[in-house]
Each structure stands twice: as C-alpha cells, then as structure tokens.
Design a protein around this motif. Structure first.
Motif, mmCIF file in Angstrom:
data_model
loop_
_atom_site.group_PDB
_atom_site.id
_atom_site.type_symbol
_atom_site.label_atom_id
_atom_site.label_comp_id
_atom_site.label_asym_id
_atom_site.label_seq_id
_atom_site.Cartn_x
_atom_site.Cartn_y
_atom_site.Cartn_z
ATOM 1 N N GLN A 166 -4.283 -0.368 10.157
ATOM 2 C CA GLN A 166 -3.414 -0.165 11.313
ATOM 3 C C GLN A 166 -4.219 -0.023 12.600
ATOM 4 O OE1 GLN A 166 -1.049 3.195 10.141
ATOM 5 N NE2 GLN A 166 0.413 1.926 9.011
ATOM 6 N N GLN A 204 -5.111 1.957 4.540
ATOM 7 C CA GLN A 204 -3.977 1.490 5.329
ATOM 8 C C GLN A 204 -4.110 1.940 6.780
ATOM 9 O OE1 GLN A 204 -0.088 2.552 3.911
ATOM 10 N NE2 GLN A 204 0.913 1.210 5.372
ATOM 11 N N SER A 205 -4.571 3.146 7.008
ATOM 12 C CA SER A 205 -4.793 3.618 8.380
ATOM 13 C C SER A 205 -5.839 2.751 9.075
ATOM 14 C CB SER A 205 -5.252 5.077 8.380
ATOM 15 O OG SER A 205 -4.227 5.922 7.932
ATOM 16 N N GLN A 261 0.765 4.259 -2.758
ATOM 17 C CA GLN A 261 0.692 5.672 -2.388
ATOM 18 C C GLN A 261 1.820 6.474 -3.026
ATOM 19 O OE1 GLN A 261 -0.024 6.376 1.918
ATOM 20 N NE2 GLN A 261 -0.554 4.201 1.940
ATOM 21 N N ALA A 303 -4.378 5.555 1.484
ATOM 22 C CA ALA A 303 -3.837 5.887 2.802
ATOM 23 C C ALA A 303 -4.893 5.672 3.892
ATOM 24 C CB ALA A 303 -3.334 7.322 2.826
ATOM 25 N N SER A 343 0.217 10.597 5.444
ATOM 26 C CA SER A 343 0.013 10.546 4.002
ATOM 27 C C SER A 343 -1.432 10.906 3.657
ATOM 28 C CB SER A 343 0.360 9.139 3.496
ATOM 29 O OG SER A 343 0.167 9.043 2.120
ATOM 30 N N CYS A 390 1.330 -4.254 6.164
ATOM 31 C CA CYS A 390 0.537 -3.044 5.927
ATOM 32 C C CYS A 390 -0.118 -2.553 7.221
ATOM 33 C CB CYS A 390 -0.538 -3.289 4.875
ATOM 34 S SG CYS A 390 0.109 -3.448 3.206
ATOM 35 N N SER A 396 0.931 7.688 12.222
ATOM 36 C CA SER A 396 1.794 6.824 11.416
ATOM 37 C C SER A 396 2.041 7.468 10.046
ATOM 38 C CB SER A 396 1.146 5.454 11.234
ATOM 39 O OG SER A 396 0.002 5.554 10.415
ATOM 40 N N ALA A 402 1.003 6.340 7.247
ATOM 41 C CA ALA A 402 -0.262 6.307 6.509
ATOM 42 C C ALA A 402 -1.184 7.445 6.930
ATOM 43 C CB ALA A 402 -0.954 4.970 6.707
ATOM 44 N N ASN A 403 -1.222 7.762 8.233
ATOM 45 C CA ASN A 403 -2.051 8.872 8.711
ATOM 46 C C ASN A 403 -1.602 10.200 8.112
ATOM 47 O OD1 ASN A 403 -1.913 7.376 11.978
ATOM 48 N ND2 ASN A 403 -3.443 7.013 10.422
ATOM 49 N N MET A 444 0.819 -1.212 0.000
ATOM 50 C CA MET A 444 0.000 0.000 0.000
ATOM 51 C C MET A 444 0.853 1.262 0.000
ATOM 52 S SD MET A 444 -3.229 -0.732 2.416
ATOM 53 C CE MET A 444 -4.595 -1.667 1.812
ATOM 54 N N CYS A 445 2.006 1.205 0.640
ATOM 55 C CA CYS A 445 2.924 2.351 0.630
ATOM 56 C C CYS A 445 3.437 2.609 -0.786
ATOM 57 C CB CYS A 445 4.103 2.110 1.554
ATOM 58 S SG CYS A 445 3.680 2.033 3.301
#
Length: 166
Positions: A93, A89-90, A45, A86, A145, A129, A140, A142-143, A41-42
């Motif tokens: 998490q 992904q958040s 992004q 993002a 981003s 992820c 994080s 993801a947050n 996922m990163c």
C-alpha cells in the motif's frame, strides 16, 4: 499488568481469543454491510486470525502448564504469520507496484493453480491488495491488522517466557 498476566494466564489467553473473534466480526461487517471486498492477503490474514483465536481459546481451556504453553506457542506462531502478511500488504500500500492489475481472487487462485504456485501469487499482491479502501486515524486495515497481530505476539511471548520461568 505483568503481575496480572503471570497470575492469570488463562484469562489473558481467553481475552486474546475474544479480541480475535471481535476483529473477525468487524471484518465481516466491513465486507457485508459496508461493501468492501477482501483481497487475497486480507483473506490470509483472516485465516491467521482464526488460528490465533482457536489456539488461544484452546490454551485457555485447561490449567495445565504444558497444555496452555503448547497452544500458546501455536497462537504465537499464527500471530507472527498474520503480522508478516499484514506488513507485506502495508508495504504494497505504501509502495504500490508500477503495474497494478487486479488478479484472481484467493479462491480462484487455489482452484486453478497448485498450492505451491498460488502461495507466491498471493504474496506478490495484486492491484486490490495495494488499494486503501478504508482508514481509521490515518491507518489502513492492513496497518491496524499488523498492530493487532504484533500486540498479540508480544503478549503471547511475555506469557510464554514468564510461564516458563515459573
């Protein structure tokens, strides 16, 4: 602020493009210097960030209204897509799956599976992820981003709406 955005949309678009390049450079720093490996996922992004940088950069090159609005719309779509990834992904998490296993990496998925099969696998998420390896002020990667993509989307939307009215 809105007046400046309306009088100099090309500068705002160039600033968005430069911010995307700075974020990409920071991601590469985290990968190559700090040693964090990006999850699938990163990587998606990062591609969305590259898209926003390219489209916003192209939009800032010419002063014609149709030119910068067309590429600005493409940048808006890419930032919306990046915000979606993002946010997903958040979510992973915050609410990790019960059975978190590290799946294939992004390129392994693309090489071994068809594109239509690998895309759902990316959004399903794997164990890496859902991992939070780095934080800043409690958020994080993801947050942060998501926040950046959302800010880009709002600024681009304001630019496009105000540019259309003008």
């Amino acid at each position: 602020m809105l007046e400046w955005m309306e009088t100099a949309p090309r500068r705002v678009l160039a600033l968005i493009s430069a911010a995307c390049v700075a974020m990409l450079a920071f991601g590469l720093y985290l990968q190559h210097v700090v040693g964090l490996e990006p999850c699938p996922m990163c990587i998606v992004q990062r591609y969305a960030l590259i898209g926003v940088a390219i489209f916003a950069g192209l939009a800032s090159l010419r002063g014609s209204k149709g030119w910068w609005m067309s590429f600005g719309l493409l940048a808006l779509l890419m930032s919306g897509f990046g915000a979606f990834v993002a946010a997903r992904q958040s979510w992973l998490q915050w609410y990790p799956p019960e059975f978190a296993t590290c799946g294939r990496d992004f390129y392994g998925m693309i090489e071994h599976y068809s594109f239509s099969r690998s895309i759902p696998m990316i959004f399903q998420g794997s164990g890496d992820c859902a991992a939070v390896d780095w934080t800043l002020l409690g958020g994080s990667i993801a947050n942060w981003s998501f926040i950046c993509f959302a800010v880009f989307a709002v600024v681009l939307l304001v630019l496009l709406v105000r540019g259309r009215r003008r």
